[in-house]
Design a protein around this motif. Sequence first.
Motif: not given
Lengths: 294, 372
Positions: B63, B145-147, B149-151, B153-154, B157-158, B161, B272-273, B276
């Motif tokens: 993801l 899958a969740i990890l 996806q979190a990657l 997202a991070a 964000i990075l 920033g 994330v979007v 997917i």
Amino acid sequence: MDVVVGQLFAGLSQGSILILIALGLALTFGQMGVINMAHGEFIMAGAYTAYVMQGILGDAGISLLIAIPMGFLIGGVMGVILEAVLIRHMYGRPLDTLLVTWGVSLILQQLARDIFGAPNVDVGSPSWLQGSVEVGGVALASARLFILALAIACVAALSAIIRFTSLGRRVRAVVQNRELAETVGISTRRTDRLTFFIGSGLAGVAGVALTLLGSTGPTLGTNYIVDAFLVVVVGGIGQIRGALIAAFVLGLLQSVFQYSTTASMAKVLLLIAIVIFLQVRPQGIFSVRTRSLA
Amino acid sequence: MIGYLKGPGRVWVGLALGAVVLFVLAPSVLSDFRLMLLGKYLCFAMVAVGIGLAWGRGGMLVLGQGVFFGLGAYLMAMHLKLSDAGPGKAPDFMLLYGSGVVPFWWEPFRSPVVTLVAILLLPAAIATVLGLAIFRRRVKGAYFAILSQALAAAFAILLIGQQTTTGGTNGLNGFRGFLGYNLFDPVNKQLIFSIAAAVLLAMLLLTWHLYRSRYGELLVAVRDQEERVRFLGYNPANIKLVAYAIAAAMAGVAGALFVPIAGIISPADVGVVPSIAFIIGVAIGGRNTLLGPVLGTILVAYAQTTLSEQFPGFWTYFQGALLILVIAFLPGGLASLWTVVKRGRRPGPPSAAPMAAAAADPALASEQKVSI
């Protein structure tokens, strides 16, 4: 000392938000092993419930107190519909369920955009939550204290249900061994549906609480869903206490990282910390003992 | 499900057909604008080939491919920005938002060779490190899958920033040339399109060989029965790792080609979007097949461009509904439609699903015990 108390409170507050958004998810994920990406949209629905309630009732204090049970009801009903229409037919395909519920979440977001408009809306907070409380020379925002109390109440209520009621007994049985539970006469279908109702309802409550901290928009859920899943992964499935510990540890870590670096670096460091943690405990903090090889 | 791809001859015919369409037909029929649009779709299709390998064959729901796509894209964009600025000078946005000093980690990418090597190796290297950490500890199924996806997202964000070094929300854009070629010249646009087409066809050829090889068999075996493969003496972690790293490399190359074609890369393309969204095309086309992911992705991207221009709200509903219908009722994607119609019944879900279920759901693991 002030800094320590301030950071501690920031962490606790962050943790209480995390546990609110992740509690329902931990329940449904633990129960059925399915990942509900639309959980974030149930949070959003709860937030819009608070917005609508305030529009109808006007007074911020009364509408908040009514919005909490209403948010639970609306989130729960949406969850039951999702379970009955889609998720029930996809048992045994958890990864596909993830994608299907992502489709649902796309549709719900667009629905919110069409009903409430794309710009964010604000829900006024009641006068008794606007100030702050002085503790040890540090000002603690009342709204955050309220959320902390709400989170504790939700965890306590859910734990009591799981521990003492017959529904809770059925849930525990199904989590431990679905086939065996069915064999002894438990209706797993009814248990699943009730679990989904409670889990999704908790998302609605979380949504109402989030309106106290910021404005509400159609993408509210997406902003929180990844964090909620991380709590569940770290906590381990099938146990509330795992999620509870994970939420507060992650909340504290995030506030410490945020204090020493930037908000964006804090997210990255948190993720690295989670990957390292999974090296030590791949199953999360707690997990239900099974004899499976996986 | 892959019956129509079984004969080696058919694949060559298919590739030749694809080459004719992409190298001869498309440049002569389409306007420059449409050609660049198709070029973007081809880049998405490259990511899809990798996802087909990792998810369709390997059972790993990736993801977070936007991360690797973004890495390749930002590496290329950094090089283009630096070469536009000229030797020793800082890119325009750094002068606008920051001190105008080029950070030390930008400097190596003044060299086109370093940039190309980094594009090829860095995404795969990061995927390898991450994959080692995750697969060795047997973290799989939904957790993986969740990890991933979190990657994603991070990563987004990075990027947001770091306004002064990555362009923040705006991303990097306004590239003028690459290796001395002017990117606004129509001839060079056609050239870069042809490069993208050639890379995509090469990736398909590589993937096809992988699917037919001993490794391809092992990968499917790991997807369907990881424990049995382990008992046979293989290490499933390494088998998965290879597919994950190849998928990451493909996404990185796709990102690098996307930048000169699209002219912009921003966090909105990597989070994330969009990650997917890559999956959606693969699922609709048919995750198990060689060409399904490519055609599905191009189809979805084309539909998105045409429909979302006219009815933006409707497109989102349509996309969501399509994803639900295809995954729930046609898990093999459109590629399996023919089989379904022929047999007059629904095919079972891909065999990856039950095993992933056992991984995520301890209650279902008992089935696995029995079958072992």
